[in-house]
Design a protein around this motif. Structure first.
Motif, PDB file in Angstrom:
ATOM      1  N   ARG A  20      -3.563  -3.888   5.232  1.00  0.00           N
ATOM      2  CA  ARG A  20      -3.057  -3.754   3.856  1.00  0.00           C
ATOM      3  C   ARG A  20      -1.721  -3.036   3.807  1.00  0.00           C
ATOM      4  O   ARG A  20      -0.804  -3.459   3.104  1.00  0.00           O
ATOM      5  CB  ARG A  20      -4.084  -3.002   3.012  1.00  0.00           C
ATOM      6  CG  ARG A  20      -3.669  -2.819   1.556  1.00  0.00           C
ATOM      7  CD  ARG A  20      -4.813  -2.247   0.737  1.00  0.00           C
ATOM      8  NE  ARG A  20      -5.170  -0.911   1.180  1.00  0.00           N
ATOM      9  CZ  ARG A  20      -4.603   0.202   0.724  1.00  0.00           C
ATOM     10  NH1 ARG A  20      -3.626   0.115  -0.180  1.00  0.00           N
ATOM     11  NH2 ARG A  20      -4.993   1.387   1.147  1.00  0.00           N
ATOM     12  N   ARG A  21      -1.576  -1.932   4.551  1.00  0.00           N
ATOM     13  CA  ARG A  21      -0.334  -1.174   4.491  1.00  0.00           C
ATOM     14  C   ARG A  21       0.824  -1.918   5.156  1.00  0.00           C
ATOM     15  O   ARG A  21       1.974  -1.781   4.747  1.00  0.00           O
ATOM     16  CB  ARG A  21      -0.532   0.202   5.125  1.00  0.00           C
ATOM     17  CG  ARG A  21      -1.442   1.119   4.318  1.00  0.00           C
ATOM     18  CD  ARG A  21      -0.840   1.436   2.950  1.00  0.00           C
ATOM     19  NE  ARG A  21      -1.771   2.108   2.069  1.00  0.00           N
ATOM     20  CZ  ARG A  21      -2.019   3.405   2.069  1.00  0.00           C
ATOM     21  NH1 ARG A  21      -1.417   4.189   2.950  1.00  0.00           N
ATOM     22  NH2 ARG A  21      -2.860   3.934   1.204  1.00  0.00           N
ATOM     23  N   ALA A  22       0.545  -2.691   6.178  1.00  0.00           N
ATOM     24  CA  ALA A  22       1.604  -3.488   6.804  1.00  0.00           C
ATOM     25  C   ALA A  22       2.115  -4.538   5.821  1.00  0.00           C
ATOM     26  O   ALA A  22       3.325  -4.788   5.711  1.00  0.00           O
ATOM     27  CB  ALA A  22       1.089  -4.151   8.073  1.00  0.00           C
ATOM     28  N   ARG A  23       1.186  -5.144   5.074  1.00  0.00           N
ATOM     29  CA  ARG A  23       1.592  -6.113   4.055  1.00  0.00           C
ATOM     30  C   ARG A  23       2.390  -5.430   2.945  1.00  0.00           C
ATOM     31  O   ARG A  23       3.390  -5.968   2.458  1.00  0.00           O
ATOM     32  CB  ARG A  23       0.360  -6.799   3.458  1.00  0.00           C
ATOM     33  CG  ARG A  23      -0.262  -7.852   4.365  1.00  0.00           C
ATOM     34  CD  ARG A  23      -1.552  -8.390   3.785  1.00  0.00           C
ATOM     35  NE  ARG A  23      -1.993  -9.553   4.541  1.00  0.00           N
ATOM     36  CZ  ARG A  23      -1.927 -10.799   4.111  1.00  0.00           C
ATOM     37  NH1 ARG A  23      -1.473 -11.047   2.902  1.00  0.00           N
ATOM     38  NH2 ARG A  23      -2.329 -11.819   4.854  1.00  0.00           N
ATOM     39  N   GLU A  24       1.942  -4.243   2.552  1.00  0.00           N
ATOM     40  CA  GLU A  24       2.652  -3.531   1.498  1.00  0.00           C
ATOM     41  C   GLU A  24       4.065  -3.155   1.949  1.00  0.00           C
ATOM     42  O   GLU A  24       5.035  -3.304   1.193  1.00  0.00           O
ATOM     43  CB  GLU A  24       1.881  -2.274   1.094  1.00  0.00           C
ATOM     44  CG  GLU A  24       2.490  -1.548  -0.088  1.00  0.00           C
ATOM     45  CD  GLU A  24       1.665  -0.359  -0.532  1.00  0.00           C
ATOM     46  OE1 GLU A  24       2.206   0.460  -1.316  1.00  0.00           O
ATOM     47  OE2 GLU A  24       0.502  -0.222  -0.096  1.00  0.00           O
ATOM     48  N   LEU A  25       4.195  -2.681   3.176  1.00  0.00           N
ATOM     49  CA  LEU A  25       5.510  -2.341   3.709  1.00  0.00           C
ATOM     50  C   LEU A  25       6.396  -3.577   3.755  1.00  0.00           C
ATOM     51  O   LEU A  25       7.576  -3.533   3.365  1.00  0.00           O
ATOM     52  CB  LEU A  25       5.375  -1.736   5.105  1.00  0.00           C
ATOM     53  CG  LEU A  25       6.682  -1.468   5.864  1.00  0.00           C
ATOM     54  CD1 LEU A  25       7.551  -0.470   5.107  1.00  0.00           C
ATOM     55  CD2 LEU A  25       6.385  -0.967   7.275  1.00  0.00           C
ATOM     56  N   PHE A  26       5.855  -4.681   4.235  1.00  0.00           N
ATOM     57  CA  PHE A  26       6.622  -5.915   4.330  1.00  0.00           C
ATOM     58  C   PHE A  26       7.109  -6.352   2.944  1.00  0.00           C
ATOM     59  O   PHE A  26       8.286  -6.693   2.761  1.00  0.00           O
ATOM     60  CB  PHE A  26       5.762  -7.003   4.959  1.00  0.00           C
ATOM     61  CG  PHE A  26       6.461  -8.329   5.093  1.00  0.00           C
ATOM     62  CD1 PHE A  26       7.507  -8.493   5.972  1.00  0.00           C
ATOM     63  CD2 PHE A  26       6.060  -9.423   4.328  1.00  0.00           C
ATOM     64  CE1 PHE A  26       8.151  -9.724   6.100  1.00  0.00           C
ATOM     65  CE2 PHE A  26       6.692 -10.642   4.451  1.00  0.00           C
ATOM     66  CZ  PHE A  26       7.738 -10.791   5.329  1.00  0.00           C
TER      67      PHE A  26
END
Length: 314
Positions: free
Chosen positions: A27-33
């Motif tokens: 989830r956080r990788a998607r949010e960062l992206f």
């Protein structure tokens, strides 16, 4: 090698080639992206990103999580990007930036590029090429930005892009009115109302378009619908300008709603005869008061939903 396709309007969808981006499940990788995509025009400081996305973690842990998320993003992009061409992700010891490249196809990027190309051009003055670009922009807007996300930064970007979407529709409706394209104009005006039912100007567009199509009865019904929605949503009555348009249609005083007088008012200009159609200061203040009340209620609801979402994730 396939393109990385990113759809931020509506529900998030990231595909590498014809397959979902497997390494971007976190989830956080998607949010960062997504954050980097939306702020692609300027580099982002590592400390700021770490604090923004991992505010509950210690600074050391937050930096570690940031490095892991960056690795996941690079792993997703690397197989799909030409190693000899421009790289979408640039990172050094302090700054991170996601740049555009031919293999990275983002709906928000194309939406903004098309909308920006028509900036400063009034709707009635759009040529065929400009109109086509705006048509493409509104086609890309398949829903509000990142539906189901309630982060503060996301809510801000969602409102900004929704405003740009409504502005694009407004120009297209004015263009359709000028060209007597009633079918296209009605379709765009109804999309405006689907997003903002109390958008009074959209109701006025629909009244004029029905009159252009020779359907006076539908034009009058639209005013009644406008009157009902404004009272339900904002607790106000239609402005003097809207009521004047309604009375002109009702009494048969205008056959062409884009007569010189109506065109001046529609374009936002001024003349010696248009001042009486403008809402009074008291009406404007009353509308503003109710609008702020609605915004306050919406923000409270969004914050409550965000807290609920955080509670479930924890």
């Amino acid at each position: 090698m396939g393109a990385v396709t990113v759809r931020l309007f509506g529900r998030l969808d990231i595909c590498c080639g014809d397959k979902p981006a497997g390494t971007l499940n976190a989830r956080r990788a998607r949010e960062l992206f997504c954050y980097l995509v939306l702020h692609r025009h300027q580099p982002q400081h590592r400390e700021m990103l770490a604090d923004l996305l991992w505010e509950d973690a210690s600074p050391e842990q937050a930096r570690k999580y940031l490095r892991q998320a960056l690795w996941q993003i690079q792993s997703a992009l690397h197989p799909n990007v030409d190693a000899n061409g421009p790289q979408p992700l640039e990172a050094d010891a302090e700054w991170i930036q996601l740049n555009g490249c031919p293999e990275l196809d983002v709906d928000v990027t194309r939406f903004e590029d098309n909308a920006r190309s028509c900036h400063g051009i009034p709707g009635p003055q759009l040529d065929d090429a400009a109109r086509q670009r705006l048509e493409e922009a509104v086609r890309l807007y398949r829903g509000d930005l990142l539906e189901g996300w309630f982060q503060d930064w996301c809510l801000f970007e969602r409102e900004r892009l929704q405003s740009d979407f409504l502005d694009a529709l407004e120009k297209l409706v004015c263009c359709c009115e000028a060209r007597h394209d009633t079918e296209g104009g009605l379709a765009h005006a109804k999309r405006m109302l689907a997003v903002d039912p109390a958008r009074e100007q959209a109701h006025c567009h629909i009244m004029r378009l029905h009159l252009l199509a020779g359907n006076r009865t539908q034009a009058l019904r639209e005013f009644q619908r406008c009157e009902r929605v404004l009272m339900q949503e904002l607790g106000v009555k239609p402005s003097r300008q809207t009521r004047a348009l309604y009375e002109s249609i009702r009494d048969g005083r205008i056959d062409d709603p884009l007569s010189e007088r109506e065109s001046i008012v529609l374009a936002g200009g001024s003349s010696g005869t248009s001042h009486d159609l403008l809402p009074t200061l008291a009406e404007l203040l009353e509308r503003a008061r109710h609008l702020f009340m609605c915004i306050e209620t919406r923000l409270r609801n969004d914050n409550a939903a965000a807290e609920a979402a955080r509670g479930k994730s924890e």
